[in-house]
Design an enzyme around this catalytic site. Structure first.
Site, PDB file in Angstrom:
ATOM      1  N   LYS A  46       0.831  -1.210   0.000  1.00 23.14           N
ATOM      2  CA  LYS A  46       0.000   0.000   0.000  1.00 23.14           C
ATOM      3  C   LYS A  46       0.866   1.262   0.000  1.00 23.14           C
ATOM      4  O   LYS A  46       0.649   2.182  -0.785  1.00 23.14           O
ATOM      5  CB  LYS A  46      -0.938   0.011   1.226  1.00 23.14           C
ATOM      6  CG  LYS A  46      -1.868  -1.201   1.299  1.00 23.14           C
ATOM      7  CD  LYS A  46      -2.764  -1.161   2.519  1.00 23.14           C
ATOM      8  CE  LYS A  46      -2.061  -1.213   3.851  1.00 23.14           C
ATOM      9  NZ  LYS A  46      -1.431  -2.526   4.163  1.00 23.14           N
ATOM     10  N   ARG A 121      -9.912   0.613   8.131  1.00 21.88           N
ATOM     11  CA  ARG A 121      -9.624  -0.807   8.338  1.00 21.88           C
ATOM     12  C   ARG A 121     -10.546  -1.458   9.348  1.00 21.88           C
ATOM     13  O   ARG A 121     -10.264  -2.577   9.794  1.00 21.88           O
ATOM     14  CB  ARG A 121      -8.150  -1.055   8.643  1.00 21.88           C
ATOM     15  CG  ARG A 121      -7.582  -0.443   9.822  1.00 21.88           C
ATOM     16  CD  ARG A 121      -6.147  -0.074   9.549  1.00 21.88           C
ATOM     17  NE  ARG A 121      -5.165  -1.087   9.820  1.00 21.88           N
ATOM     18  CZ  ARG A 121      -3.906  -0.981   9.361  1.00 21.88           C
ATOM     19  NH1 ARG A 121      -3.545   0.023   8.597  1.00 21.88           N
ATOM     20  NH2 ARG A 121      -3.036  -1.875   9.652  1.00 21.88           N
ATOM     21  N   ARG A 161      11.538  -5.717   5.348  1.00 28.11           N
ATOM     22  CA  ARG A 161      11.360  -4.267   5.097  1.00 28.11           C
ATOM     23  C   ARG A 161      12.293  -3.425   5.965  1.00 28.11           C
ATOM     24  O   ARG A 161      12.492  -3.688   7.138  1.00 28.11           O
ATOM     25  CB  ARG A 161       9.917  -3.847   5.394  1.00 28.11           C
ATOM     26  CG  ARG A 161       9.736  -2.319   5.265  1.00 28.11           C
ATOM     27  CD  ARG A 161       8.311  -1.889   5.260  1.00 28.11           C
ATOM     28  NE  ARG A 161       7.552  -2.458   6.358  1.00 28.11           N
ATOM     29  CZ  ARG A 161       6.218  -2.476   6.407  1.00 28.11           C
ATOM     30  NH1 ARG A 161       5.525  -1.936   5.432  1.00 28.11           N
ATOM     31  NH2 ARG A 161       5.606  -3.019   7.435  1.00 28.11           N
ATOM     32  N   ARG A 194      10.792  -1.369  11.455  1.00 30.84           N
ATOM     33  CA  ARG A 194       9.641  -1.104  12.314  1.00 30.84           C
ATOM     34  C   ARG A 194       9.551  -2.166  13.406  1.00 30.84           C
ATOM     35  O   ARG A 194       9.796  -3.340  13.149  1.00 30.84           O
ATOM     36  CB  ARG A 194       8.351  -1.095  11.485  1.00 30.84           C
ATOM     37  CG  ARG A 194       8.048   0.253  10.873  1.00 30.84           C
ATOM     38  CD  ARG A 194       6.954   0.219   9.832  1.00 30.84           C
ATOM     39  NE  ARG A 194       5.736  -0.480  10.223  1.00 30.84           N
ATOM     40  CZ  ARG A 194       4.643  -0.548   9.464  1.00 30.84           C
ATOM     41  NH1 ARG A 194       4.633   0.057   8.281  1.00 30.84           N
ATOM     42  NH2 ARG A 194       3.582  -1.204   9.859  1.00 30.84           N
ATOM     43  N   ARG A 205      -1.059  -9.315  13.192  1.00 30.15           N
ATOM     44  CA  ARG A 205      -1.536  -8.294  12.246  1.00 30.15           C
ATOM     45  C   ARG A 205      -2.427  -8.928  11.183  1.00 30.15           C
ATOM     46  O   ARG A 205      -3.453  -8.370  10.796  1.00 30.15           O
ATOM     47  CB  ARG A 205      -0.326  -7.572  11.611  1.00 30.15           C
ATOM     48  CG  ARG A 205       0.385  -6.681  12.607  1.00 30.15           C
ATOM     49  CD  ARG A 205       1.778  -6.285  12.133  1.00 30.15           C
ATOM     50  NE  ARG A 205       1.759  -5.419  10.976  1.00 30.15           N
ATOM     51  CZ  ARG A 205       2.846  -5.068  10.302  1.00 30.15           C
ATOM     52  NH1 ARG A 205       4.034  -5.528  10.665  1.00 30.15           N
ATOM     53  NH2 ARG A 205       2.754  -4.251   9.269  1.00 30.15           N
TER      54      ARG A 205
HETATM   55  P1  AP5 Z   1       4.816  -1.591   1.918  1.00 30.62           P
HETATM   56  O1  AP5 Z   1       4.475  -0.763   0.735  1.00 30.62           O
HETATM   57  O2  AP5 Z   1       5.547  -0.938   3.044  1.00 30.62           O
HETATM   58  O3  AP5 Z   1       3.510  -2.376   2.451  1.00 30.62           O
HETATM   59  P2  AP5 Z   1       2.204  -1.851   3.193  1.00 30.62           P
HETATM   60  O4  AP5 Z   1       1.028  -2.476   2.539  1.00 30.62           O
HETATM   61  O5  AP5 Z   1       2.224  -0.371   3.307  1.00 30.62           O
HETATM   62  O6  AP5 Z   1       2.411  -2.569   4.596  1.00 30.62           O
HETATM   63  P3  AP5 Z   1       2.277  -2.011   6.072  1.00 30.62           P
HETATM   64  O7  AP5 Z   1       2.993  -3.012   6.947  1.00 30.62           O
HETATM   65  O8  AP5 Z   1       2.722  -0.590   6.184  1.00 30.62           O
HETATM   66  O9  AP5 Z   1       0.755  -2.120   6.314  1.00 30.62           O
HETATM   67  P4  AP5 Z   1       0.031  -2.178   7.632  1.00 30.62           P
HETATM   68  O10 AP5 Z   1      -1.349  -2.007   7.218  1.00 30.62           O
HETATM   69  O11 AP5 Z   1       0.288  -3.382   8.459  1.00 30.62           O
HETATM   70  O12 AP5 Z   1       0.734  -1.012   8.519  1.00 30.62           O
HETATM   71  P5  AP5 Z   1       0.340   0.520   8.763  1.00 30.62           P
HETATM   72  O13 AP5 Z   1       1.583   1.314   8.784  1.00 30.62           O
HETATM   73  O14 AP5 Z   1      -0.769   0.916   7.902  1.00 30.62           O
HETATM   74  O15 AP5 Z   1       5.685  -2.829   1.379  1.00 30.62           O
HETATM   75  C1  AP5 Z   1       6.121  -3.871   2.271  1.00 30.62           C
HETATM   76  C2  AP5 Z   1       7.473  -4.397   1.784  1.00 30.62           C
HETATM   77  O16 AP5 Z   1       7.309  -5.022   0.522  1.00 30.62           O
HETATM   78  C3  AP5 Z   1       8.551  -3.336   1.612  1.00 30.62           C
HETATM   79  O17 AP5 Z   1       9.770  -3.855   2.048  1.00 30.62           O
HETATM   80  C4  AP5 Z   1       8.573  -3.075   0.093  1.00 30.62           C
HETATM   81  O18 AP5 Z   1       9.851  -2.682  -0.338  1.00 30.62           O
HETATM   82  C5  AP5 Z   1       8.170  -4.441  -0.456  1.00 30.62           C
HETATM   83  N1  AP5 Z   1       7.397  -4.342  -1.692  1.00 30.62           N
HETATM   84  C6  AP5 Z   1       6.276  -3.598  -1.915  1.00 30.62           C
HETATM   85  N2  AP5 Z   1       5.803  -3.790  -3.160  1.00 30.62           N
HETATM   86  C7  AP5 Z   1       6.645  -4.696  -3.749  1.00 30.62           C
HETATM   87  C8  AP5 Z   1       6.676  -5.309  -5.028  1.00 30.62           C
HETATM   88  N3  AP5 Z   1       5.739  -5.038  -5.953  1.00 30.62           N
HETATM   89  N4  AP5 Z   1       7.668  -6.178  -5.281  1.00 30.62           N
HETATM   90  C9  AP5 Z   1       8.613  -6.473  -4.339  1.00 30.62           C
HETATM   91  N5  AP5 Z   1       8.636  -5.921  -3.102  1.00 30.62           N
HETATM   92  C10 AP5 Z   1       7.650  -5.038  -2.813  1.00 30.62           C
HETATM   93  O19 AP5 Z   1      -0.232   0.453  10.255  1.00 30.62           O
HETATM   94  C11 AP5 Z   1       0.644   0.235  11.342  1.00 30.62           C
HETATM   95  C12 AP5 Z   1      -0.141   0.200  12.629  1.00 30.62           C
HETATM   96  O20 AP5 Z   1      -0.756   1.485  12.868  1.00 30.62           O
HETATM   97  C13 AP5 Z   1      -1.324  -0.779  12.670  1.00 30.62           C
HETATM   98  O21 AP5 Z   1      -0.916  -2.094  12.978  1.00 30.62           O
HETATM   99  C14 AP5 Z   1      -2.174  -0.147  13.774  1.00 30.62           C
HETATM  100  O22 AP5 Z   1      -1.636  -0.381  15.033  1.00 30.62           O
HETATM  101  C15 AP5 Z   1      -2.046   1.328  13.449  1.00 30.62           C
HETATM  102  N6  AP5 Z   1      -3.049   1.784  12.474  1.00 30.62           N
HETATM  103  C16 AP5 Z   1      -2.804   2.240  11.213  1.00 30.62           C
HETATM  104  N7  AP5 Z   1      -3.933   2.558  10.587  1.00 30.62           N
HETATM  105  C17 AP5 Z   1      -4.938   2.283  11.458  1.00 30.62           C
HETATM  106  C18 AP5 Z   1      -6.333   2.379  11.381  1.00 30.62           C
HETATM  107  N8  AP5 Z   1      -6.945   2.817  10.262  1.00 30.62           N
HETATM  108  N9  AP5 Z   1      -7.080   2.017  12.466  1.00 30.62           N
HETATM  109  C19 AP5 Z   1      -6.470   1.577  13.593  1.00 30.62           C
HETATM  110  N10 AP5 Z   1      -5.142   1.455  13.737  1.00 30.62           N
HETATM  111  C20 AP5 Z   1      -4.372   1.801  12.673  1.00 30.62           C
HETATM  112 MG    MG Z   2       2.467   0.983   4.894  1.00 34.04          MG
END
Ligand code: AP5
Ligand code: MG
Length: 253
Positions: A46, A121, A161, A194, A205
């Site tokens: 994402k 989410r 990552r 992270r 997760r």
């Molecule tokens: P990346 O693009 O970083 O993936 P992502 O989908 O953004 O994954 P996240 O781990 O950030 O999602 P998440 O939903 O768990 O965490 P968030 O920060 O939102 O890519 C991942 C890896 O893959 C990287 O190394 C990249 O290089 C590689 N990659 C990507 N595309 C590729 C490709 N095509 N080919 C090869 N490699 C590739 O949330 C964190 C925390 O915040 C949550 O757990 C929660 O505690 C809180 N939080 C956030 N939002 C909310 C909400 N709405 N409500 C409640 N709590 C929330």
């Molecule tokens: Mg992310």
């Protein structure tokens, strides 16, 4: 990272977008993107895709994870409330996250559209967002894109990552390594991992995702203006496919 490389409009960011690869080169000019949701499991890409699309369409990425981590780093009241909850991937209460998004959506840079990454989410967050956008005069309806990646690949993406704490560029030690191990290609900063990017936290997760976020995907699927995109292709190819579906769902194809 692969794709066609051109001179980037932003320092340090390689232009690998669909626009550069040709298939969607007219889009940045022809399309008002409106609100775009990027949905999908942890590690699905994402954040990586949001950065591609924001450059293409010149609209902001609104990542609730990034905003919450910034609040934690700054020690705000919100950050203090969220810190322990986020440590291993539990969800921050809906009202706190909704309030944070509400404030962000008042910024003028969201007028032509924005990319929501990691929000909504839960179903209550989705209901809140739908109601909130309905009050924005002339707002386009939401287009939702759900990215799909296989479980084992997600685990590899999460555990591999690394992030640049300065420019926020995202790397992967297995899949998208930096040129110099442990350091950002752009500014040389030491890359960080992270706290929630461990295999143990990933299990939790994914569990939260299946229990709380999968129903959000069903909600937007039922509303239409929804598409699934395979996230296992290279970054530029995924971006090109997202652009294609947004174009189609906005009626520009
Ligand atoms: P990346 O693009 O970083 O993936 P992502 O989908 O953004 O994954 P996240 O781990 O950030 O999602 P998440 O939903 O768990 O965490 P968030 O920060 O939102 O890519 C991942 C890896 O893959 C990287 O190394 C990249 O290089 C590689 N990659 C990507 N595309 C590729 C490709 N095509 N080919 C090869 N490699 C590739 O949330 C964190 C925390 O915040 C949550 O757990 C929660 O505690 C809180 N939080 C956030 N939002 C909310 C909400 N709405 N409500 C409640 N709590 C929330
Ligand atoms: Mg992310």
């Amino acid at each position: 990272m692969s794709g066609v490389t051109t001179n980037s409009p932003q320092p340090g960011i390689t232009e690998t977008s669909a626009a550069a690869s040709g298939s969607a080169s007219h889009l940045g000019h022809a399309l008002t993107p409106g609100p775009i949701l990027l949905l999908g499991a942890p590690g699905v890409g994402k954040g990586t895709q949001a950065k591609e699309l924001m450059r293409l369409w010149n609209i902001p990425q609104i990542s609730t994870g990034d905003l919450l981590r910034a609040n934690v780093a700054e020690g705000t009241d919100l950050g203090s409330a969220a810190k322990e909850i986020m440590k291993c991937g539990n969800l921050v209460p809906d009202d706190l996250v909704n309030q944070m998004v509400a404030v962000r959506l008042t910024a003028p840079d969201t007028r032509e559209g924005f990319i929501l990454d990691g929000f909504p989410r839960t179903l209550p967050q989705a209901d809140w967002l739908d109601g909130e956008l309905a009050t924005r005069p002339g707002a386009l309806p939401i287009v939702a894109v759900s990215l799909q990646v296989d479980y084992n690949q997600l685990l590899r993406r999460i555990t591999g990552r690394r992030n640049c704490p300065v420019c926020q560029r995202i790397y992967n030690v297995y899949l998208q390594p930096p040129k110099r191990e442990g350091h950002c290609d752009v500014d040389g900063s030491e890359l960080v991992q992270r706290a929630d990017d461990t295999e143990m936290c990933f299990q939790g997760r994914i569990g939260n995702y299946q229990a709380l976020t999968a129903p959000v995907i069903d909600h937007y699927r039922a509303l239409g203006r929804f598409a699934e995109v395979g996230g296992e292709q290279e970054v530029a190819a995924v971006a090109a496919e997202i652009v294609g579906v947004v174009e189609r769902l906005r009626g520009h194809a």
